[in-house]
Motif scaffolding. Structure first.
Motif, PDB file in Angstrom:
ATOM      1  N   MET A   1       0.648  -1.257  -0.141  1.00 40.14           N
ATOM      2  CA  MET A   1      -0.046  -0.093   0.016  1.00 40.14           C
ATOM      3  C   MET A   1       0.859   1.183  -0.015  1.00 40.14           C
ATOM      4  SD  MET A   1      -2.505   1.339   2.946  1.00 40.14           S
ATOM      5  CE  MET A   1      -4.193   0.402   2.222  1.00 40.14           C
ATOM      6  N   SER A   2       0.782   2.199  -0.848  1.00 38.18           N
ATOM      7  CA  SER A   2       1.287   3.492  -0.853  1.00 38.18           C
ATOM      8  C   SER A   2       0.694   4.425  -0.223  1.00 38.18           C
ATOM      9  CB  SER A   2       1.737   3.802  -2.385  1.00 38.18           C
ATOM     10  OG  SER A   2       0.253   4.237  -2.996  1.00 38.18           O
ATOM     11  N   TYR A   3       1.553   5.405   0.349  1.00 39.51           N
ATOM     12  CA  TYR A   3       0.920   6.623   1.244  1.00 39.51           C
ATOM     13  C   TYR A   3       1.474   7.837   0.498  1.00 39.51           C
ATOM     14  CZ  TYR A   3      -0.010   3.241   4.969  1.00 39.51           C
ATOM     15  OH  TYR A   3      -0.632   2.192   5.642  1.00 39.51           O
ATOM     16  N   ARG A   4       0.594   8.940   0.830  1.00 39.70           N
ATOM     17  CA  ARG A   4       0.851  10.120   0.381  1.00 39.70           C
ATOM     18  C   ARG A   4       1.227  10.959   1.531  1.00 39.70           C
ATOM     19  NH1 ARG A   4      -2.084  15.060  -1.436  1.00 39.70           N
ATOM     20  NH2 ARG A   4      -3.717  14.288  -0.482  1.00 39.70           N
ATOM     21  N   VAL A   5       2.209  11.757   1.762  1.00 35.61           N
ATOM     22  CA  VAL A   5       2.573  12.584   2.786  1.00 35.61           C
ATOM     23  C   VAL A   5       1.708  14.002   2.568  1.00 35.61           C
ATOM     24  CG1 VAL A   5       4.308  13.462   4.294  1.00 35.61           C
ATOM     25  CG2 VAL A   5       4.561  11.277   3.078  1.00 35.61           C
ATOM     26  N   VAL A   6       1.130  14.315   3.422  1.00 34.05           N
ATOM     27  CA  VAL A   6       0.418  15.704   3.508  1.00 34.05           C
ATOM     28  C   VAL A   6       0.982  16.387   4.890  1.00 34.05           C
ATOM     29  CG1 VAL A   6      -1.706  16.828   3.856  1.00 34.05           C
ATOM     30  CG2 VAL A   6      -1.603  14.781   2.574  1.00 34.05           C
ATOM     31  N   ASP A  92     -17.401   3.247  18.515  1.00 39.64           N
ATOM     32  CA  ASP A  92     -17.569   3.352  17.157  1.00 39.64           C
ATOM     33  C   ASP A  92     -16.592   4.435  16.584  1.00 39.64           C
ATOM     34  OD1 ASP A  92     -19.009   1.380  17.101  1.00 39.64           O
ATOM     35  OD2 ASP A  92     -21.087   2.220  17.685  1.00 39.64           O
ATOM     36  N   LEU A  93     -16.963   5.763  17.156  1.00 36.83           N
ATOM     37  CA  LEU A  93     -16.270   6.746  16.566  1.00 36.83           C
ATOM     38  C   LEU A  93     -14.554   6.914  16.674  1.00 36.83           C
ATOM     39  CD1 LEU A  93     -16.358   9.847  15.524  1.00 36.83           C
ATOM     40  CD2 LEU A  93     -16.630  10.480  17.919  1.00 36.83           C
ATOM     41  N   HIS A  94     -14.160   6.001  17.561  1.00 34.95           N
ATOM     42  CA  HIS A  94     -12.719   5.739  17.567  1.00 34.95           C
ATOM     43  C   HIS A  94     -12.375   5.121  16.367  1.00 34.95           C
ATOM     44  CE1 HIS A  94      -9.048   3.718  18.666  1.00 34.95           C
ATOM     45  NE2 HIS A  94      -8.649   4.810  19.239  1.00 34.95           N
ATOM     46  N   SER A  95     -13.090   3.867  16.105  1.00 34.90           N
ATOM     47  CA  SER A  95     -13.107   2.958  14.815  1.00 34.90           C
ATOM     48  C   SER A  95     -12.984   3.792  13.396  1.00 34.90           C
ATOM     49  CB  SER A  95     -14.059   1.882  14.743  1.00 34.90           C
ATOM     50  OG  SER A  95     -13.809   1.093  15.969  1.00 34.90           O
ATOM     51  N   MET A  96     -13.984   4.612  13.661  1.00 33.54           N
ATOM     52  CA  MET A  96     -14.329   5.371  12.304  1.00 33.54           C
ATOM     53  C   MET A  96     -13.130   6.473  12.080  1.00 33.54           C
ATOM     54  SD  MET A  96     -17.315   8.137  11.051  1.00 33.54           S
ATOM     55  CE  MET A  96     -18.028   8.025  12.691  1.00 33.54           C
ATOM     56  N   LEU A  97     -12.477   7.120  13.296  1.00 35.56           N
ATOM     57  CA  LEU A  97     -11.357   8.016  12.946  1.00 35.56           C
ATOM     58  C   LEU A  97     -10.240   7.316  12.838  1.00 35.56           C
ATOM     59  CD1 LEU A  97     -12.152  10.299  16.217  1.00 35.56           C
ATOM     60  CD2 LEU A  97     -12.452  10.962  13.602  1.00 35.56           C
ATOM     61  N   LYS A  98     -10.150   5.955  13.300  1.00 33.40           N
ATOM     62  CA  LYS A  98      -8.908   5.197  12.916  1.00 33.40           C
ATOM     63  C   LYS A  98      -8.935   4.856  11.478  1.00 33.40           C
ATOM     64  CE  LYS A  98      -6.407   1.087  14.332  1.00 33.40           C
ATOM     65  NZ  LYS A  98      -6.369   0.053  15.245  1.00 33.40           N
ATOM     66  N   ARG A  99     -10.067   4.654  11.020  1.00 36.10           N
ATOM     67  CA  ARG A  99     -10.114   4.211   9.479  1.00 36.10           C
ATOM     68  C   ARG A  99      -9.718   5.189   8.440  1.00 36.10           C
ATOM     69  NH1 ARG A  99     -14.256   3.065   5.575  1.00 36.10           N
ATOM     70  NH2 ARG A  99     -13.377   1.479   4.042  1.00 36.10           N
ATOM     71  N   ALA A 100     -10.567   6.389   9.013  1.00 37.58           N
ATOM     72  CA  ALA A 100     -10.321   7.450   7.910  1.00 37.58           C
ATOM     73  C   ALA A 100      -8.797   7.840   8.076  1.00 37.58           C
ATOM     74  CB  ALA A 100     -11.201   8.643   8.640  1.00 37.58           C
ATOM     75  N   ALA A 101      -8.033   8.008   9.264  1.00 33.14           N
ATOM     76  CA  ALA A 101      -6.715   8.429   9.292  1.00 33.14           C
ATOM     77  C   ALA A 101      -6.004   7.441   8.399  1.00 33.14           C
ATOM     78  CB  ALA A 101      -6.416   8.488  10.677  1.00 33.14           C
ATOM     79  N   GLU A 102      -6.208   6.119   8.496  1.00 33.04           N
ATOM     80  CA  GLU A 102      -5.576   5.109   7.706  1.00 33.04           C
ATOM     81  C   GLU A 102      -5.641   5.220   6.095  1.00 33.04           C
ATOM     82  OE1 GLU A 102      -6.822   1.428   9.473  1.00 33.04           O
ATOM     83  OE2 GLU A 102      -5.497   1.467  11.110  1.00 33.04           O
ATOM     84  N   LEU A 103      -6.968   5.660   5.839  1.00 34.83           N
ATOM     85  CA  LEU A 103      -7.150   6.057   4.488  1.00 34.83           C
ATOM     86  C   LEU A 103      -6.298   7.148   3.893  1.00 34.83           C
ATOM     87  CD1 LEU A 103     -11.143   5.209   4.307  1.00 34.83           C
ATOM     88  CD2 LEU A 103      -9.086   3.783   3.276  1.00 34.83           C
ATOM     89  N   ARG A 106      -2.332   9.037   7.615  1.00 35.37           N
ATOM     90  CA  ARG A 106      -1.937   9.847   8.612  1.00 35.37           C
ATOM     91  C   ARG A 106      -1.892   9.169   9.844  1.00 35.37           C
ATOM     92  NH1 ARG A 106      -5.690  14.910   7.460  1.00 35.37           N
ATOM     93  NH2 ARG A 106      -3.855  16.372   7.719  1.00 35.37           N
ATOM     94  N   THR A 107      -1.515   9.663  10.824  1.00 34.33           N
ATOM     95  CA  THR A 107      -1.575   9.027  12.236  1.00 34.33           C
ATOM     96  C   THR A 107      -3.102   9.546  12.630  1.00 34.33           C
ATOM     97  OG1 THR A 107      -0.637  10.873  13.261  1.00 34.33           O
ATOM     98  CG2 THR A 107       0.741   9.115  12.801  1.00 34.33           C
ATOM     99  N   MET A 108      -3.420   8.978  13.647  1.00 37.67           N
ATOM    100  CA  MET A 108      -4.918   9.312  14.177  1.00 37.67           C
ATOM    101  C   MET A 108      -4.829  10.650  14.798  1.00 37.67           C
ATOM    102  SD  MET A 108      -7.836   6.835  15.672  1.00 37.67           S
ATOM    103  CE  MET A 108      -7.637   7.292  17.502  1.00 37.67           C
ATOM    104  N   THR A 109      -3.837  10.653  15.553  1.00 35.88           N
ATOM    105  CA  THR A 109      -3.510  12.204  16.119  1.00 35.88           C
ATOM    106  C   THR A 109      -3.486  13.302  15.183  1.00 35.88           C
ATOM    107  OG1 THR A 109      -2.337  11.170  18.133  1.00 35.88           O
ATOM    108  CG2 THR A 109      -2.166  13.610  17.581  1.00 35.88           C
TER     109      THR A 109
END
Length: 168
Positions: A1-6, A92-103, A106-109
Motif C-alpha cells: 500500500m502506498s501513502y501520500r505524505v500531507v 464506534d467513533l474511535h474506529s471510524m477516526l482510525k479508519r479515516a486516518a489510515e485511508l 496519517r496518524t490518528m492524532t
C-alpha cells in the motif's frame, strides 16, 4: 500500500523556517537539498525506539553540545510549544477516526488535529464574518454615504473627547 505524505500548515511553516535557517547559516542550495529530502520521504516507517538506538531512560543530555548549536555559536531553532487535549469518545467513533486516518496515510492524532483545526477555523470565520441581506447592504451603504446629522448628545460626547485629548 502506498501513502501520500500531507504536511499540516504548522509542519510547512517549520520546514520553511528550517530552510531559512540553513540558507542563512550555509547556503540556499544546501537548504533546498536538506528540506526537499525532509519533505519527500521515500518510505514511511516508525521512528526508532530509545532502546534501539542505545538510549536508556537515565540518559540526560544538556548544555552546549555540538548538535544543539548552529554555525558561529547561534542556538538552533527551538520547537514550538504544545498543549494536551483529551476527549472521551465511543468505540464506534474511535474506529471510524482510525479508519479515516489510515485511508489518508496519517496518524490518528494528526488526522484529529487537522479536522479539529479546520472546524475551529470555520467556526471563527462564521462568527467574524457579518452576512447582510441585500436590503441590509443597501441600508448600510446609504448610512455611510449620507450619515444622519449629529444629535446634541453626540456633539457633547465629541466635545468631551476633544477636551480630554487636549488635557493630556
Amino acid at each position: 500500500m502506498s501513502y501520500r505524505v500531507v504536511f499540516s500548515p504548522e509542519a510547512q511553516e517549520q520546514l520553511a523556517e528550517l530552510y531559512r535557517y540553513i540558507a542563512e547559516a550555509a547556503s540556499p542550495d544546501i537548504a533546498a537539498q536538506y528540506t526537499e529530502a525532509q519533505a519527500l520521504p521515500t518510505t514511511l516507517r516508525r521512528p526508532p525506539q530509545r532502546a534501539e538506538i542505545g538510549l536508556s531512560r537515565g540518559v540526560v543530555m544538556y548544555g552546549n553540545l555540538p548538535h544543539n548549536r548552529g554555525q558561529e555559536g547561534k542556538p538552533m531553532p527551538q520547537p514550538f510549544s504544545t498543549a494536551r487535549l483529551e476527549a472521551r469518545i465511543s468505540t464506534d467513533l474511535h474506529s471510524m477516526l482510525k479508519r479515516a486516518a489510515e485511508l489518508q496515510g496519517r496518524t490518528m492524532t494528526d488526522f484529529v488535529v487537522a479536522a479539529v483545526q479546520d472546524a475551529a477555523q470555520r467556526a471563527i470565520e462564521q462568527a467574524e464574518i457579518l452576512r447582510l441581506t441585500l436590503v441590509d447592504q443597501e441600508c448600510f451603504a446609504q448610512a455611510l454615504l449620507s450619515p444622519p446629522q449629529p444629535t446634541p448628545a453626540l456633539k457633547r460626547a465629541f466635545a468631551r473627547h476633544s477636551k480630554l485629548l487636549r488635557a493630556e
